[in-house]
Structure formats: C-alpha cells, structure tokens
Scaffold this motif. Structure first.
Motif, PDB file in Angstrom:
ATOM      1  N   LEU A  93     127.783 -51.875  14.401  1.00 13.43           N
ATOM      2  CA  LEU A  93     126.561 -51.200  13.954  1.00 13.43           C
ATOM      3  C   LEU A  93     125.810 -52.063  12.935  1.00 13.43           C
ATOM      4  N   LEU A  94     126.567 -52.674  12.044  1.00 11.31           N
ATOM      5  CA  LEU A  94     125.973 -53.574  11.048  1.00 11.31           C
ATOM      6  C   LEU A  94     125.226 -54.709  11.754  1.00 11.31           C
ATOM      7  N   LYS A  95     125.865 -55.292  12.747  1.00  9.28           N
ATOM      8  CA  LYS A  95     125.235 -56.396  13.493  1.00  9.28           C
ATOM      9  C   LYS A  95     124.004 -55.902  14.263  1.00  9.28           C
ATOM     10  N   ARG A  96     124.117 -54.734  14.911  1.00  5.29           N
ATOM     11  CA  ARG A  96     122.961 -54.174  15.643  1.00  5.29           C
ATOM     12  C   ARG A  96     121.783 -53.956  14.710  1.00  5.29           C
ATOM     13  N   SER A  97     122.086 -53.427  13.534  1.00  6.53           N
ATOM     14  CA  SER A  97     121.025 -53.157  12.564  1.00  6.53           C
ATOM     15  C   SER A  97     120.325 -54.449  12.166  1.00  6.53           C
ATOM     16  N   HIS A  98     121.130 -55.471  11.849  1.00  7.03           N
ATOM     17  CA  HIS A  98     120.565 -56.768  11.455  1.00  7.03           C
ATOM     18  C   HIS A  98     119.781 -57.397  12.605  1.00  7.03           C
ATOM     19  N   ASP A  99     120.318 -57.285  13.816  1.00  7.98           N
ATOM     20  CA  ASP A  99     119.640 -57.876  14.985  1.00  7.98           C
ATOM     21  C   ASP A  99     118.276 -57.230  15.227  1.00  7.98           C
ATOM     22  N   ASN A 100     118.132 -55.978  14.772  1.00 12.43           N
ATOM     23  CA  ASN A 100     116.856 -55.269  14.941  1.00 12.43           C
ATOM     24  C   ASN A 100     115.977 -55.341  13.695  1.00 12.43           C
ATOM     25  N   GLY A 101     116.315 -56.270  12.798  1.00 17.30           N
ATOM     26  CA  GLY A 101     115.460 -56.527  11.645  1.00 17.30           C
ATOM     27  C   GLY A 101     115.593 -55.531  10.515  1.00 17.30           C
ATOM     28  N   LEU A 102     116.695 -54.783  10.492  1.00 21.38           N
ATOM     29  CA  LEU A 102     116.916 -53.779   9.455  1.00 21.38           C
ATOM     30  C   LEU A 102     118.044 -54.209   8.526  1.00 21.38           C
ATOM     31  N   LYS A 103     117.872 -53.976   7.235  1.00 20.11           N
ATOM     32  CA  LYS A 103     118.949 -54.233   6.280  1.00 20.11           C
ATOM     33  C   LYS A 103     119.735 -52.942   6.081  1.00 20.11           C
ATOM     34  N   VAL A 104     120.998 -53.091   5.684  1.00 15.59           N
ATOM     35  CA  VAL A 104     121.919 -51.953   5.649  1.00 15.59           C
ATOM     36  C   VAL A 104     122.391 -51.665   4.230  1.00 15.59           C
ATOM     37  N   LEU A 105     122.237 -50.387   3.823  1.00 14.53           N
ATOM     38  CA  LEU A 105     122.797 -49.891   2.567  1.00 14.53           C
ATOM     39  C   LEU A 105     123.928 -48.915   2.897  1.00 14.53           C
ATOM     40  N   ILE A 106     124.974 -48.917   2.073  1.00 15.58           N
ATOM     41  CA  ILE A 106     125.999 -47.883   2.174  1.00 15.58           C
ATOM     42  C   ILE A 106     126.235 -47.299   0.784  1.00 15.58           C
ATOM     43  N   ASP A 107     126.929 -46.170   0.745  1.00 14.98           N
ATOM     44  CA  ASP A 107     127.279 -45.563  -0.533  1.00 14.98           C
ATOM     45  C   ASP A 107     128.415 -46.316  -1.198  1.00 14.98           C
ATOM     46  N   PHE A 108     128.332 -46.450  -2.516  1.00 19.68           N
ATOM     47  CA  PHE A 108     129.476 -46.822  -3.341  1.00 19.68           C
ATOM     48  C   PHE A 108     129.675 -45.657  -4.297  1.00 19.68           C
TER      49      PHE A 108
END
Length: 574
Positions: free
Chosen positions: A123-138
């Motif tokens: 999912l992380l790779k798909r998001s990046h491949d579609n030009g989106l950056k990924v945030l998660i909770d800490f």
C-alpha cells in the motif's frame, strides 16, 4: 498584521482515511457486530484506482489511521498473536490508539494475516507510485494494557520488560505503577465478548490519561497504560531527563523503524502529554535518518504552541482550539466572525504556517450530523476559510466530501454524530462513492456529487493559487462594518486578502445560513501598499472559484459584492 510568508511545501492537502472503514463494502451494520458480520476494509482495498482518484481530487498526503497493531476483540491467536482480554478493549474492533505492538500492523487490515506487513508495504508503494505521500499515527503517550511485541526486531527489549514494579516511579521504568495493588476493571464495563478468565494486572499500572489509580473510571482511557518519559507526576512533575530515559530511546527507535519502512510523516497522538524535551531530542534524529519526514502534533493548549514548534521541532500543529472551535460556532449559528480575527492574531507572526486546519477528523462530529451543523453544505464558507486563510496545511476526513452522517449507535461508539473508531461498520455514503471498487461515485446522489465537486474545486484552487500557497494575509474586518460598508454584517461576514508577487486575491465568506449579503468591501490604502498595487487605479475583480462574478471598481472606492446565504467569493484583482 502580516504573518511570515511560508514556503510552498507548507500547503499540504491531507486526506485522513480510517483504514478499516475505507474499503468495507458490507452493509449489515449490526450494532456491536463482529468482523465477519459487519466486514472490515483491507489495505488491498485501497487500490491504484482509489489512489489515482484521490490524487485527481487534489490530495497530496494520505493519513492512514489505525495501521499499527492495536488491541481488539477478534481472535488471531491461530497466527501467533496474543489474544486481548475483552475487559480492556473498547469496541469489538478496538481503539487504534491502544497500541499492542509498535512494530507490527493491525491483522484486521490484511487479506493474508501472515503477510500483513508486506500488504502494508505494498500500500505504501502504491501510494507513492500514485504521487501521494503517506502519514501514519504515532501514539507516544500510552499503549494497550496488554502491550506485547511479537514482531520486534532482534535485540529490541519490550516496553516494561525490565521495569522495577516495586516502584511507583523510576526514571528507568517504561510504565508507572501502583505497587502492591491489582488493577480493577472500571465499574460498568460489560464487553460483548465474554470470557471465563479474569483480567489480571499485578501491580496495577497508571492509566493513559494520567490516572494514577488502580481502578480508573469507565470514562477514562482505561484500556491504556501511561508511558513514563522521566516525569514524576506524583512529585510535582519532577523531571528526570539525564541520563536519557529508556523510554525516550525505545520510542525514537520505533519512529526510525517506520521512517525506514518509507512513511513520509507521523500524526502524533496527544503530543502535549509527552514532554516537549523528548520531541526536541527525537525529531531531529528521525529527520536525520529520513530527511523530509514531517511531524504533526495533536495539541489543544494554545499556550504550548510555540514551545512544541520551536523547542519540540514539530512541523505542524492541530488548529482545533483556535480556528476549528471559532468556525464551528459560526456554523452552528451562534458564533461571531470577530473570533477569526482573534485566532489569526494569536497565531500570526512566526507560526501561522505551522497550523493544520480542518473541519472533520476521527475525534470530531460529522458536519452533516444533527449534533453539529445538520447539513454538509454549511461547510462551504467554513471550509473555504480553513483552506485559504494561511499557507499551512488543510485536512479532509474521508467521506466529508460526500456528507457522511452517522445516525445510530454502531456499538461502543454510541450515537454521537461521529463515525465510529471502535466498531466494525460500513459507511453508506462513502460506499456509494467506492461503488464496488470503481471509486467513481456511481451510487452517489445528485446532491452528494455536487458536494464532492465543491471540495474538488476548492482543492484545485488551493493547489493552483500562488497567493494561497505562498502569499501573505491581510484582515479586512477592521475597515468593514455596517457603518463603513452598508449591508456588511461583521458577525457573519469575513473578508481578507491573500497576496503574493504573482497573484492578489480578495476573499469574502458569508456564514449566514438564511441571509444573502449585498454590501461593499473597503480595502484601505495600507493594504494596496502591502500588495504593491497603485491605490489610485481601477481594477477588475474576477471570481476564480464558484460564481465567475466580475466587478470593476476604483481602488479608492468600495467594491460592490453580493453573496447568497453560505456563499463565498474568491476575487482575483487584475
């Protein structure tokens, strides 16, 4: 009056996805229903098609909520995952803020539980491949009562494994204890999943919301335990930060672990409950491990804003107590636009660009709900303002753009106008957009399609306007009221300038649900000077947002404008 101009990179457009709800297509929606009855969304449901649509919609950053493994009532013991005792879990699906293993992902979100981390990384790779950056909770302040990492890397010592449990506080401990006393489940806790085994915690640990008692209240965060960052709360909050507490090192290592997985940032839960000294120590180390990674603080104390930005090194802070609260009152018909002036005055100068603006998130009530505005369309002026007031980020909660309206108790969440964070559920309005995985809005009503089109148009404005992304700000309220500008109701109208070298905008928002506004806007000489425009000339004012209105006016004169109830004008000065 004019905040520091930020860099273009500050204008993030964040889309918060509650991951377990996003792709769930089941419509059973049985209160307190199990995973198998009500269904659960998966990482794999967030497909290339979905991500392309979000990118087209205008999103730059996706915040996947509920990724890290947390306590839940579903049994995954067949996969080597310890079962959680239902007496210390909120809801059958569990709270994503009761972390059970910082080094793993929620098994609910995987199609193949054994390969759950691989599915998240895909999912992380798909998001990046579609030009989106990924945030998660800490989630730094507390963990699930039965925290246990079965996925921790070699050499990592589990939280609490070496604690001296005879001491209420020790700088070397990861938790706080009530020595010699067993934990008692709060009165009134009656989980839907029964077990013959009693929950045993000996000695009791302090509860996440700073409750140092063996039996917290049912309204406390009783399913969590407080982490010890070297603050002795029961002795005047004495701080023991030298040598560096063990918890600091462990939590920094967890952040670096996820940074190296490729996430682009963290939304840090209840960041102000953790000492600012920890953040100032840890964030630069994580940024050294992954340059460009961002940190967003959930924070509710305006007196601490500067501290957490400049000493804590956070990139962005929640603007809940400031703009959200002020705008919400206006949306409910009981606020005053003067409050907006007070908000920017408090945040102007050196940190307005650090404030993340929103009208919905998982903690807040949905705009369309009866507990809030009763209609998603009331958001038009408020969302326009939130997105364009300054150069800082703006956030949308999934389904906000199609008017999600929770109308019944899902289970633990109760009927409170919020989308559940504790229960397995399907979101009908959002399922209509997902449309069986087509993500084309095929089942949306005409009204929902129009609402989504407004949000898309707003995000397009945000993403393409140089003045909004990088420009300075000028409040026009002080030169506009009913005496100076007949018809200008300063209680429900708010007007301001956003200007850069390349673009000048006059923005007016009408928060009145019932009354149209027919008035004129005065721009003082100092504002024309600030925009580097000749205050003696005539200018064309073209609406570049919704109405395509055109007005010609001399700079020295007032600009005539008309706005319908809940109307907005974004006039480019040419």
């Amino acid at each position: 009056m004019h905040p520091t101009v930020a860099t273009p990179s500050d204008k993030l457009v964040v889309y918060q996805i509650f991951t377990r709800l996003f792709g769930n297509q089941k419509t059973t929606n049985k209160p307190w229903g199990s995973r198998d009855e009500n269904g659960v969304g998966k990482f794999n449901d967030i497909t290339d098609i979905a991500l392309k649509e979000l990118k087209t919609f205008g999103i730059s950053h996706v915040w996947y909520t509920g990724v890290i493994e947390h306590a839940l009532m579903t049994d995954y013991s067949a996969y080597g995952i310890r079962q959680d005792h239902p007496a210390v879990v909120k809801g059958r699906a569990g709270s994503p803020y009761a972390i059970k293993d910082y080094y793993d992902v929620n098994p609910d979100l995987a199609v193949d539980v054994k390969n759950r981390m691989k599915e998240f990384q895909a999912l992380l790779k798909r998001s990046h491949d579609n030009g989106l950056k990924v945030l998660i909770d800490f989630v730094p302040n507390h963990v699930a009562r039965q925290y246990h990492s079965d996925a921790k890397p070699k050499g990592v010592v589990d939280l609490g494994a070496k604690d001296d449990k005879t001491k209420a506080f020790s700088p070397g401990n990861n938790f706080y204890y009530i020595p010699g006393v067993a934990f008692q489940v709060p009165e009134g806790v009656n989980p839907p999943v029964q077990t013959e085994k009693q929950y045993v915690e000996q000695p009791a640990k302090a509860t996440g919301n700073d409750v140092f008692s063996a039996q917290p209240n049912i309204n406390d965060w009783y399913e969590t335990i407080k982490l010890n960052y070297g603050v002795d709360y029961q002795n005047n909050r004495q701080m023991h930060f030298s040598p560096v507490p063990d918890t600091w090192t462990k939590m920094r290592d967890i952040l670096v672990f996820w940074a190296k997985k490729g996430v682009d940032g963290f939304r840090c839960d209840m960041a102000e409950m953790v000492p600012v000294e920890f953040w100032g120590w840890a964030i630069p180390q994580v940024k050294a491990a992954k340059p460009g990674i961002i940190f967003i603080a959930e924070i509710y104390n305006p007196q601490q804003y500067r501290n957490y930005i400049f000493n804590g090194k956070f990139d962005y802070l929640y603007d809940k107590v400031g703009l959200y609260d002020s705008v919400r009152r206006l949306m409910e018909g009981k606020g005053n636009a003067k409050e907006i002036t007070r908000v920017w005055q408090n945040e102007s100068g050196d940190f307005s660009q650090h404030m993340l603006r929103f009208l919905e998130n998982h903690d807040e009530q949905r705009i369309a709900s009866n507990e809030f505005a009763g209609s998603p369309w009331v958001a038009v002026p408020a969302m326009t303002l939130s997105a364009t007031l300054h150069t800082g980020p703006v956030m949308i909660y999934f389904g906000q753009e199609v008017g999600v309206n929770p109308t019944k108790a899902e289970g633990f969440q109760g009927d409170d106008g919020r989308t559940t964070i504790f229960d397995y559920w399907g979101i009908p309005e959002f399922q209509a957009w997902v449309n069986g995985g087509k993500f084309d809005g095929g089942k949306l009503s005409k009204d929902q399609k129009q609402l989504r089109a407004f949000y898309q148009q707003l995000l397009q404005l945000v993403n393409t306007s140089d003045a909004i992304r990088t420009g300075a700000f000028y409040d026009l309220q002080y030169t506009n009221n009913n005496n100076q500008s007949p018809g200008y109701n300063a209680t429900t109208l708010y007007s301001y300038l956003r200007h850069s070298d390349r673009q000048k905008l006059l923005i007016i928002c009408n928060f009145d649900r019932d009354q149209a506004a027919k008035t004129s806007i005065r721009i003082p000489a100092e504002a024309w000077q600030a925009m580097k425009l000749d205050g003696s000339k005539t200018y064309q004012f073209n609406d570049i947002f919704q109405t395509k209105t055109k007005v010609r006016a001399k700079a020295a004169n007032a600009i005539p404008v008309e706005l319908p109830p809940l109307g907005v004008l974004v006039l480019e000065i040419q």
